[in-house]
Write a protein that holds these residues in place. Structure first.
Motif, PDB file in Angstrom:
ATOM      1  N   ARG A  19     -56.672 -60.712 -13.500  1.00  0.00           N
ATOM      2  CA  ARG A  19     -56.475 -61.977 -14.214  1.00  0.00           C
ATOM      3  C   ARG A  19     -57.842 -62.262 -14.850  1.00  0.00           C
ATOM      4  NH1 ARG A  19     -53.374 -66.746 -13.711  1.00  0.00           N
ATOM      5  NH2 ARG A  19     -51.624 -65.306 -13.460  1.00  0.00           N
ATOM      6  N   GLU A  21     -60.139 -64.350 -16.363  1.00  0.00           N
ATOM      7  CA  GLU A  21     -60.380 -65.755 -16.617  1.00  0.00           C
ATOM      8  C   GLU A  21     -61.764 -66.034 -17.183  1.00  0.00           C
ATOM      9  OE1 GLU A  21     -61.043 -64.090 -13.899  1.00  0.00           O
ATOM     10  OE2 GLU A  21     -60.884 -65.428 -12.151  1.00  0.00           O
ATOM     11  N   GLU A  48     -52.223 -56.493 -15.743  1.00  0.00           N
ATOM     12  CA  GLU A  48     -52.710 -57.828 -16.087  1.00  0.00           C
ATOM     13  C   GLU A  48     -51.529 -58.797 -16.097  1.00  0.00           C
ATOM     14  OE1 GLU A  48     -55.253 -60.213 -19.547  1.00  0.00           O
ATOM     15  OE2 GLU A  48     -54.500 -58.193 -19.945  1.00  0.00           O
ATOM     16  N   ASP A  50     -50.735 -62.736 -16.902  1.00  0.00           N
ATOM     17  CA  ASP A  50     -51.332 -63.940 -17.488  1.00  0.00           C
ATOM     18  C   ASP A  50     -50.371 -64.474 -18.546  1.00  0.00           C
ATOM     19  OD1 ASP A  50     -53.174 -65.931 -18.029  1.00  0.00           O
ATOM     20  OD2 ASP A  50     -54.866 -64.547 -18.188  1.00  0.00           O
ATOM     21  N   ASN A  51     -50.761 -65.570 -19.171  1.00  0.00           N
ATOM     22  CA  ASN A  51     -49.893 -66.127 -20.216  1.00  0.00           C
ATOM     23  C   ASN A  51     -49.960 -65.319 -21.514  1.00  0.00           C
ATOM     24  OD1 ASN A  51     -52.451 -66.832 -20.960  1.00  0.00           O
ATOM     25  ND2 ASN A  51     -52.070 -69.027 -21.119  1.00  0.00           N
ATOM     26  N   HIS A  54     -55.261 -59.975 -22.410  1.00  0.00           N
ATOM     27  CA  HIS A  54     -56.668 -60.029 -22.811  1.00  0.00           C
ATOM     28  C   HIS A  54     -57.321 -58.654 -22.810  1.00  0.00           C
ATOM     29  CE1 HIS A  54     -56.769 -64.450 -22.564  1.00  0.00           C
ATOM     30  NE2 HIS A  54     -56.013 -64.313 -21.485  1.00  0.00           N
ATOM     31  N   LYS A  70     -46.086 -61.147 -18.286  1.00  0.00           N
ATOM     32  CA  LYS A  70     -46.270 -62.539 -18.710  1.00  0.00           C
ATOM     33  C   LYS A  70     -46.080 -63.457 -17.512  1.00  0.00           C
ATOM     34  CE  LYS A  70     -45.037 -65.873 -22.305  1.00  0.00           C
ATOM     35  NZ  LYS A  70     -46.452 -66.042 -22.692  1.00  0.00           N
ATOM     36  N   ASP A  71     -47.083 -64.258 -17.245  1.00  0.00           N
ATOM     37  CA  ASP A  71     -47.073 -65.125 -16.062  1.00  0.00           C
ATOM     38  C   ASP A  71     -47.792 -66.421 -16.420  1.00  0.00           C
ATOM     39  OD1 ASP A  71     -47.245 -66.355 -13.620  1.00  0.00           O
ATOM     40  OD2 ASP A  71     -48.102 -64.646 -12.562  1.00  0.00           O
ATOM     41  N   GLU A  72     -47.037 -67.506 -16.463  1.00  0.00           N
ATOM     42  CA  GLU A  72     -47.592 -68.807 -16.826  1.00  0.00           C
ATOM     43  C   GLU A  72     -48.226 -69.526 -15.631  1.00  0.00           C
ATOM     44  OE1 GLU A  72     -47.803 -69.851 -19.829  1.00  0.00           O
ATOM     45  OE2 GLU A  72     -46.334 -68.656 -20.961  1.00  0.00           O
ATOM     46  N   ILE A  74     -50.744 -70.685 -12.993  1.00  0.00           N
ATOM     47  CA  ILE A  74     -52.205 -70.718 -12.958  1.00  0.00           C
ATOM     48  C   ILE A  74     -52.756 -69.942 -11.766  1.00  0.00           C
ATOM     49  CG2 ILE A  74     -52.342 -72.880 -11.640  1.00  0.00           C
ATOM     50  CD1 ILE A  74     -54.767 -73.626 -13.359  1.00  0.00           C
ATOM     51  N   PHE A  76     -52.875 -66.701  -9.480  1.00  0.00           N
ATOM     52  CA  PHE A  76     -52.634 -65.267  -9.593  1.00  0.00           C
ATOM     53  C   PHE A  76     -52.067 -64.754  -8.270  1.00  0.00           C
ATOM     54  CE2 PHE A  76     -54.626 -60.826  -9.767  1.00  0.00           C
ATOM     55  CZ  PHE A  76     -53.657 -60.331 -10.614  1.00  0.00           C
ATOM     56  N   ASN A 225     -58.844 -68.729  -8.881  1.00  0.00           N
ATOM     57  CA  ASN A 225     -58.347 -67.543  -8.191  1.00  0.00           C
ATOM     58  C   ASN A 225     -59.431 -66.783  -7.439  1.00  0.00           C
ATOM     59  OD1 ASN A 225     -55.399 -67.384  -8.879  1.00  0.00           O
ATOM     60  ND2 ASN A 225     -56.235 -67.509 -10.952  1.00  0.00           N
TER      61      ASN A 225
END
Length: 265
Positions: A19, A21, A48, A50-51, A54, A70-72, A74, A76, A225
Motif C-alpha cells: 500500500r 502511502e 498493490e 488501493d483506490n 501507484h 481496487k480497494d477503497e 483506508i 490495508f 497502516n
C-alpha cells in the motif's frame, strides 16, 4: 567485466504486498526489487491494493507479476492479500517480504536451501534482530545497494522489537503453511499478526527455523497502516492473538477448520 552469475532461486516466489502511502514506500519497493534482482534468478509477485494503482512495473526485473486490487478501504488488510499471493504462486515455496526489509544475500540463500531441503514450514532469514536504519543511511543504500555499508557497526540505527523479531521477512513451504491455516485474516490492519503466525506454527509443531544474521529496515514515514489505527481494531487483533496463544494443538486444529479462506485455489 564479466557479468556476475545469479543464484538460482527458481522454486520460490517473493510475495510483496504493498500500500504505497508515501514516496518512501515506492522508493523502498524499487530498491528491494533491484537489490534482489542483482543476485537472484527468482520469481516475484507484487500485489498493490488501493483506490488506484501507484506502482509502475519495471521491465528490468524478470519474472515479476504485478497484481492490482481496487480497494477503497483506508485500512490495508495485509493478511488477506498475502493469502491471495500465496494462492497465485506457482512455486512450492514463497518468501513473504515487507517492502522495507533487506537481508544479506547469504542469509537468503541459506534460508532457501534449508527450506527446500528440510521439513520446516517457516524459515526466518535472520536470527531475530531487525535493525531500523535512519533516513540518511537508507538513502545511501538506495543509491549503492551495498549491504556492506549498512552492516557497519558505527552507523546510527535502532532495534525493532528487541532481539526476537518475527516480522519483516519469512519463507514458507506453501502446502504445509496452508495446512497450518495460511495467514489469519481475522487480523485486520496493523497488529500482532507476525507474533501470532510464529506462535501458531509452533503450537501445531509444524517446524520453525531461523538463519543466523540480521535484517535491516529501510526508513519510511508511518501512516495509519504502520501503527495502531483505531481502538476497536487494536482490541480485536489483540484478542485474536491471545485466543490463539491459549489454545492446545487439538483446539487450534479444530479452529483452523473454520477458516473459510484456507482453501487452495
Amino acid at each position: 567485466m564479466e557479468k556476475k552469475k545469479k543464484i538460482n532461486l527458481q522454486n520460490i516466489t517473493f510475495c510483496i504486498p504493498i500500500r504505497i502511502e508515501s514516496p518512501y514506500r515506492m522508493h523502498n519497493l524499487e530498491t528491494l526489487l533491484k537489490y534482489l534482482d542483482q543476485s537472484f534468478e527468482t520469481n516475484y509477485i507484487v500485489l498493490e491494493a488501493d483506490n488506484k494503482p501507484h506502482f509502475k512495473k519495471t521491465t528490468d526485473i524478470q519474472n515479476l507479476s504485478y497484481v492490482f486490487v481496487k480497494d477503497e478501504d483506508i485500512i490495508f488488510h495485509r493478511t488477506k492479500y498475502i493469502n491471495q499471493m500465496i494462492h497465485l504462486a506457482h512455486t512450492p515455496h514463497a518468501a513473504i517480504w515487507d517492502t522495507d526489509a533487506i537481508a544479506p544475500v547469504g542469509q537468503i540463500e541459506k534460508a532457501y536451501t534449508s527450506l527446500h531441503n528440510g521439513e520446516n514450514t517457516i524459515i526466518y532469514p535472520f536470527s531475530g534482530i531487525f535493525i531500523a536504519l535512519n533516513e540518511l543511511v537508507s538513502l545511501h543504500f538506495h543509491k549503492s545497494l551495498d549491504i556492506n555499508y549498512i552492516s557497519l557497526s558505527h552507523l546510527p540505527c535502532s532495534f525493532f522489537y528487541g532481539f526476537y523479531s518475527v516480522g519483516g521477512a519469512y519463507m514458507i513451504n506453501i502446502d504445509k503453511y496452508l495446512k497450518a491455516g495460511g495467514e489469519n485474516e481475522y487480523f485486520y490492519g496493523w497488529g500482532p499478526e507476525d507474533a501470532e503466525r510464529n506462535a501458531r506454527i509452533q503450537i501445531l509443531e509444524f517446524g520453525v527455523e531461523r538463519i543466523e544474521g540480521v535484517l535491516y529496515h529501510l526508513y519510511h514515514t508511518r501512516g495509519i497502516n504502520s501503527r495502531d489505527s483505531n481502538q476497536d481494531n487494536v482490541t480485536n487483533n489483540k484478542k485474536e492473538f491471545c485466543k490463539i496463544c491459549g489454545m492446545s494443538k487439538l483446539e487450534l486444529c479444530e479452529y483452523i477448520k473454520t477458516w473459510k479462506w484456507n482453501k487452495r485455489i
